[in-house]
Structure formats: C-alpha cells, structure tokens
Design a protein around this motif. Structure first.
Motif, PDB file in Angstrom:
ATOM      1  N   GLU A 250       0.836  -1.204   0.000  1.00 34.25           N
ATOM      2  CA  GLU A 250       0.000   0.000   0.000  1.00 34.25           C
ATOM      3  C   GLU A 250       0.865   1.246   0.000  1.00 34.25           C
ATOM      4  O   GLU A 250       2.008   1.243   0.451  1.00 34.25           O
ATOM      5  CB  GLU A 250      -0.959   0.007   1.189  1.00 34.25           C
ATOM      6  N   LYS A 251       0.290   2.321  -0.544  1.00 34.58           N
ATOM      7  CA  LYS A 251       1.029   3.574  -0.630  1.00 34.58           C
ATOM      8  C   LYS A 251       0.057   4.738  -0.737  1.00 34.58           C
ATOM      9  O   LYS A 251      -1.106   4.571  -1.126  1.00 34.58           O
ATOM     10  CB  LYS A 251       1.962   3.566  -1.837  1.00 34.58           C
ATOM     11  N   GLU A 252       0.539   5.901  -0.364  1.00 36.64           N
ATOM     12  CA  GLU A 252      -0.185   7.159  -0.560  1.00 36.64           C
ATOM     13  C   GLU A 252       0.422   7.855  -1.772  1.00 36.64           C
ATOM     14  O   GLU A 252       1.649   8.033  -1.838  1.00 36.64           O
ATOM     15  CB  GLU A 252      -0.089   8.050   0.669  1.00 36.64           C
ATOM     16  N   VAL A 253      -0.404   8.237  -2.728  1.00 42.57           N
ATOM     17  CA  VAL A 253       0.092   8.888  -3.931  1.00 42.57           C
ATOM     18  C   VAL A 253      -0.673  10.193  -4.151  1.00 42.57           C
ATOM     19  O   VAL A 253      -1.794  10.365  -3.655  1.00 42.57           O
ATOM     20  CB  VAL A 253      -0.050   7.974  -5.168  1.00 42.57           C
ATOM     21  N   ALA A 254      -0.079  11.105  -4.881  1.00 40.76           N
ATOM     22  CA  ALA A 254      -0.726  12.354  -5.278  1.00 40.76           C
ATOM     23  C   ALA A 254      -1.067  12.241  -6.756  1.00 40.76           C
ATOM     24  O   ALA A 254      -0.185  12.346  -7.615  1.00 40.76           O
ATOM     25  CB  ALA A 254       0.175  13.547  -5.008  1.00 40.76           C
ATOM     26  N   VAL A 255      -2.325  12.008  -7.055  1.00 38.19           N
ATOM     27  CA  VAL A 255      -2.767  11.836  -8.435  1.00 38.19           C
ATOM     28  C   VAL A 255      -3.005  13.203  -9.066  1.00 38.19           C
ATOM     29  O   VAL A 255      -3.723  14.045  -8.506  1.00 38.19           O
ATOM     30  CB  VAL A 255      -4.056  10.990  -8.487  1.00 38.19           C
ATOM     31  N   VAL A 256      -2.404  13.420 -10.208  1.00 39.48           N
ATOM     32  CA  VAL A 256      -2.553  14.704 -10.904  1.00 39.48           C
ATOM     33  C   VAL A 256      -3.913  14.745 -11.608  1.00 39.48           C
ATOM     34  O   VAL A 256      -4.273  13.839 -12.360  1.00 39.48           O
ATOM     35  CB  VAL A 256      -1.421  14.904 -11.919  1.00 39.48           C
ATOM     36  N   THR A 257      -4.675  15.799 -11.344  1.00 40.93           N
ATOM     37  CA  THR A 257      -5.970  16.005 -11.983  1.00 40.93           C
ATOM     38  C   THR A 257      -6.003  17.379 -12.635  1.00 40.93           C
ATOM     39  O   THR A 257      -5.066  18.173 -12.503  1.00 40.93           O
ATOM     40  CB  THR A 257      -7.121  15.910 -10.959  1.00 40.93           C
ATOM     41  N   LYS A 258      -7.091  17.662 -13.281  1.00 30.67           N
ATOM     42  CA  LYS A 258      -7.296  18.970 -13.904  1.00 30.67           C
ATOM     43  C   LYS A 258      -7.258  20.081 -12.867  1.00 30.67           C
ATOM     44  O   LYS A 258      -6.945  21.241 -13.176  1.00 30.67           O
ATOM     45  CB  LYS A 258      -8.641  18.967 -14.639  1.00 30.67           C
ATOM     46  N   HIS A 259      -7.565  19.746 -11.611  1.00 28.09           N
ATOM     47  CA  HIS A 259      -7.723  20.771 -10.576  1.00 28.09           C
ATOM     48  C   HIS A 259      -6.614  20.762  -9.532  1.00 28.09           C
ATOM     49  O   HIS A 259      -6.683  21.522  -8.560  1.00 28.09           O
ATOM     50  CB  HIS A 259      -9.076  20.573  -9.884  1.00 28.09           C
ATOM     51  N   GLY A 260      -5.625  19.913  -9.711  1.00 29.32           N
ATOM     52  CA  GLY A 260      -4.540  19.886  -8.732  1.00 29.32           C
ATOM     53  C   GLY A 260      -4.029  18.479  -8.491  1.00 29.32           C
ATOM     54  O   GLY A 260      -4.016  17.643  -9.388  1.00 29.32           O
ATOM     55  N   ARG A 261      -3.605  18.239  -7.262  1.00 33.09           N
ATOM     56  CA  ARG A 261      -3.051  16.939  -6.892  1.00 33.09           C
ATOM     57  C   ARG A 261      -3.962  16.308  -5.837  1.00 33.09           C
ATOM     58  O   ARG A 261      -4.151  16.889  -4.761  1.00 33.09           O
ATOM     59  CB  ARG A 261      -1.621  17.094  -6.374  1.00 33.09           C
ATOM     60  N   MET A 262      -4.505  15.154  -6.152  1.00 32.48           N
ATOM     61  CA  MET A 262      -5.517  14.506  -5.319  1.00 32.48           C
ATOM     62  C   MET A 262      -4.882  13.369  -4.509  1.00 32.48           C
ATOM     63  O   MET A 262      -4.466  12.357  -5.071  1.00 32.48           O
ATOM     64  CB  MET A 262      -6.643  13.955  -6.198  1.00 32.48           C
ATOM     65  N   PRO A 263      -4.797  13.516  -3.181  1.00 32.82           N
ATOM     66  CA  PRO A 263      -4.259  12.432  -2.359  1.00 32.82           C
ATOM     67  C   PRO A 263      -5.099  11.162  -2.531  1.00 32.82           C
ATOM     68  O   PRO A 263      -6.331  11.209  -2.481  1.00 32.82           O
ATOM     69  CB  PRO A 263      -4.370  12.974  -0.931  1.00 32.82           C
ATOM     70  N   THR A 264      -4.419  10.046  -2.728  1.00 34.36           N
ATOM     71  CA  THR A 264      -5.104   8.788  -3.015  1.00 34.36           C
ATOM     72  C   THR A 264      -4.387   7.645  -2.310  1.00 34.36           C
ATOM     73  O   THR A 264      -3.153   7.537  -2.388  1.00 34.36           O
ATOM     74  CB  THR A 264      -5.139   8.525  -4.528  1.00 34.36           C
ATOM     75  N   PHE A 265      -5.161   6.820  -1.639  1.00 34.21           N
ATOM     76  CA  PHE A 265      -4.636   5.610  -1.009  1.00 34.21           C
ATOM     77  C   PHE A 265      -4.744   4.473  -2.017  1.00 34.21           C
ATOM     78  O   PHE A 265      -5.814   4.231  -2.573  1.00 34.21           O
ATOM     79  CB  PHE A 265      -5.438   5.296   0.251  1.00 34.21           C
ATOM     80  N   ALA A 266      -3.618   3.792  -2.273  1.00 36.16           N
ATOM     81  CA  ALA A 266      -3.587   2.692  -3.235  1.00 36.16           C
ATOM     82  C   ALA A 266      -3.096   1.438  -2.539  1.00 36.16           C
ATOM     83  O   ALA A 266      -2.081   1.473  -1.836  1.00 36.16           O
ATOM     84  CB  ALA A 266      -2.678   3.040  -4.417  1.00 36.16           C
ATOM     85  N   VAL A 267      -3.809   0.330  -2.743  1.00 39.91           N
ATOM     86  CA  VAL A 267      -3.435  -0.926  -2.099  1.00 39.91           C
ATOM     87  C   VAL A 267      -3.681  -2.080  -3.066  1.00 39.91           C
ATOM     88  O   VAL A 267      -4.664  -2.080  -3.811  1.00 39.91           O
ATOM     89  CB  VAL A 267      -4.201  -1.113  -0.770  1.00 39.91           C
ATOM     90  N   ARG A 268      -2.775  -3.041  -3.043  1.00 34.47           N
ATOM     91  CA  ARG A 268      -2.875  -4.193  -3.933  1.00 34.47           C
ATOM     92  C   ARG A 268      -2.186  -5.378  -3.273  1.00 34.47           C
ATOM     93  O   ARG A 268      -1.418  -5.221  -2.310  1.00 34.47           O
ATOM     94  CB  ARG A 268      -2.215  -3.897  -5.275  1.00 34.47           C
ATOM     95  N   PRO A 269      -2.406  -6.588  -3.784  1.00 32.29           N
ATOM     96  CA  PRO A 269      -1.681  -7.733  -3.244  1.00 32.29           C
ATOM     97  C   PRO A 269      -0.187  -7.622  -3.546  1.00 32.29           C
ATOM     98  O   PRO A 269       0.230  -6.918  -4.470  1.00 32.29           O
ATOM     99  CB  PRO A 269      -2.297  -8.930  -3.994  1.00 32.29           C
ATOM    100  N   ASP A 270       0.617  -8.319  -2.768  1.00 32.06           N
ATOM    101  CA  ASP A 270       2.026  -8.428  -3.106  1.00 32.06           C
ATOM    102  C   ASP A 270       2.174  -9.204  -4.416  1.00 32.06           C
ATOM    103  O   ASP A 270       1.335 -10.032  -4.762  1.00 32.06           O
ATOM    104  CB  ASP A 270       2.785  -9.161  -1.995  1.00 32.06           C
ATOM    105  N   GLY A 271       3.238  -8.941  -5.132  1.00 32.02           N
ATOM    106  CA  GLY A 271       3.448  -9.616  -6.407  1.00 32.02           C
ATOM    107  C   GLY A 271       3.353  -8.630  -7.552  1.00 32.02           C
ATOM    108  O   GLY A 271       3.078  -7.444  -7.369  1.00 32.02           O
ATOM    109  N   ASN A 272       3.542  -9.130  -8.738  1.00 31.66           N
ATOM    110  CA  ASN A 272       3.628  -8.266  -9.915  1.00 31.66           C
ATOM    111  C   ASN A 272       2.293  -8.006 -10.595  1.00 31.66           C
ATOM    112  O   ASN A 272       2.159  -7.068 -11.378  1.00 31.66           O
ATOM    113  CB  ASN A 272       4.602  -8.879 -10.925  1.00 31.66           C
TER     114      ASN A 272
END
Length: 243
Positions: free
Chosen positions: A3-25
């Motif tokens: 899991e990680k916190e990312v700043a997603v670029v949008t038309k209106h700025g940078r949107m904080p987003t929590f992203a989580v996925r299983p381990d692995g590729n």
C-alpha cells in the motif's frame, strides 16, 4: 499487501489517493472506492484493504482535496459538524468527479501492477450518485459499478442518475437500505424504471432491517447481515465483470 499514498494529478490539482494491492507483480483488476460524505478515514482504508485482499488493485481518492485536508472526528459528530459535512458534500458535482476520475485512470494506466483497461467502482452515500454518472461518461471503460444507499439518485437536473441510465454500458448493482430518507420508495421505483428501460444488466437489492450507512461498522446504523450480503454481491460483481 502493498500500500502507498500517492498524489494523483488532476485537472484541478493533486488529489491524495490511497492505493493498495496484493504483493506480487500482477497485473490486478482495478476497483475504485469512492468515499461517503464524512470523507477519508481509516475505516475506508480498511475497506480498500479488504478489496485488495481478494486480488484487486484498489484506489481510494480524497474527493475533498479542493478544500484542503478535511478530516472529521466522527464520534464527536453533532449538528454543527453535520453542517460542515453537508457543505463539503455540496462542493462536488458530476463534472468534478468525472474529471478527477480521468486523472485516476491516467495514474492507473501507468501502474504496471494494475489491469486498468476495464475497471469497476463502488460509491457509498454521496458517491452512490457519481458511480452512475461515471459509467455514463466513460462508457465501456467501466465494466460495472456498485451504488450503496446513494444520495441524489433521482433529481431534476440533467445529471441525475436516473436520466443517465440509457448511456451506461456496464453492469450496475444498487444496495438500498430498507429505511432511508435519502432513498424513499418513490426514488427506488424511478431508478428501477430507468434501469429496466435501459436494458442494461442490473440488480436492486433492498436489505431488510437496515438504515442509511449500514455498511460501516463504526457507525450507529451498522447492520452486519446487510453489510456482508452487500460485500458478497460486490465480490461476485467484480469476479463476473473484471476477471
């Protein structure tokens, strides 16, 4: 899990987003989790983790980012806090959410671990409306969506979900509380009529003995039978439309 916190670029700025996925590729199918009116909190992150644990790449965007960092101490909620929650809710509209989602999709397209050619989403409360407008706006990019005790499903404006059903191409699931002033029987009837006229695959499920907010264990309206039945339906929906 990863899991990680990312700043997603949008038309209106940078949107904080929590992203989580299983381990692995991976790559792992994508589910976007849209928050309810009280906003980002650990319970929503735990829901994202629950989705990821079943083999999905889940993202949880902070939809109030235009307002700054908005967090509510919900156990202390009173009328004054509810007024602020309502003001935050009203700061959003279909266009804002569509534009923010375009940024999310661009971010996901750049993630090697995400299988983002077709995605799904779930929206609680205020976002129960937006998942329908997203499906209408993005067309076949959204394979499915779950709208849970949505607010504003039938309104007079052109962006009302019941007016957009004919533009939806994916599958829709509506989880409705048996007792909910935001979704009275006449609203459910109008949504059902629009869905049937559209011809899209759908299900409306009214959960007995439930009230608005029944999915949140930390809330006063939590109803475990209804919540778990809804989770089961969503996992079947994602398995059917994303795998």
């Amino acid at each position: 899990m990863h899991e990680k916190e990312v700043a997603v670029v949008t038309k209106h700025g940078r949107m904080p987003t929590f992203a989580v996925r299983p381990d692995g590729n991976g790559p792992y199918p994508v589910v976007i989790l849209y928050m309810d009116a009280p906003g980002i909190r650990e319970e929503l992150r735990d829901m994202a983790r629950r989705i990821a644990a079943r083999g999905y790449y889940c993202v949880l965007p902070d939809m109030y980012y235009r307002l700054g960092v908005v967090r509510f101490d919900l156990p202390r909620r009173d009328e004054r806090m509810s007024a602020v929650v309502g003001a935050c809710l009203r700061s959003l509209d279909n266009d804002f959410v569509n534009e923010d989602t375009a940024g999310l999709l661009a971010f996901l397209d750049g993630e090697a671990e995400a299988k983002s050619d077709k995605v799904s989403c779930v929206g609680f409360c205020m976002s129960g409306r937006y998942v329908v407008s997203l499906m209408a706006y993005f067309g076949e990019r959204f394979a499915s969506a779950a709208s849970l005790y949505g607010v504003g499903l039938v309104t007079e404006d052109d962006g009302s979900p019941h007016k957009l059903m004919s533009q939806v191409r994916g599958e829709l699931y509506f989880g409705i509380a048996e007792t909910d002033t935001a979704t009275p029987p006449q609203t459910v009837a109008a949504v059902r009529s629009a869905l049937e006229a559209s011809g899209i695959k759908h299900e409306i499920e009214i959960h007995p003995d439930s009230h608005h907010g029944y999915c949140f264990a930390a809330g006063r309206a939590y109803q475990p039978q209804a919540a778990e039945a809804t989770w089961a339906k969503m996992f079947m929906l994602w398995e059917r439309t994303l795998r």
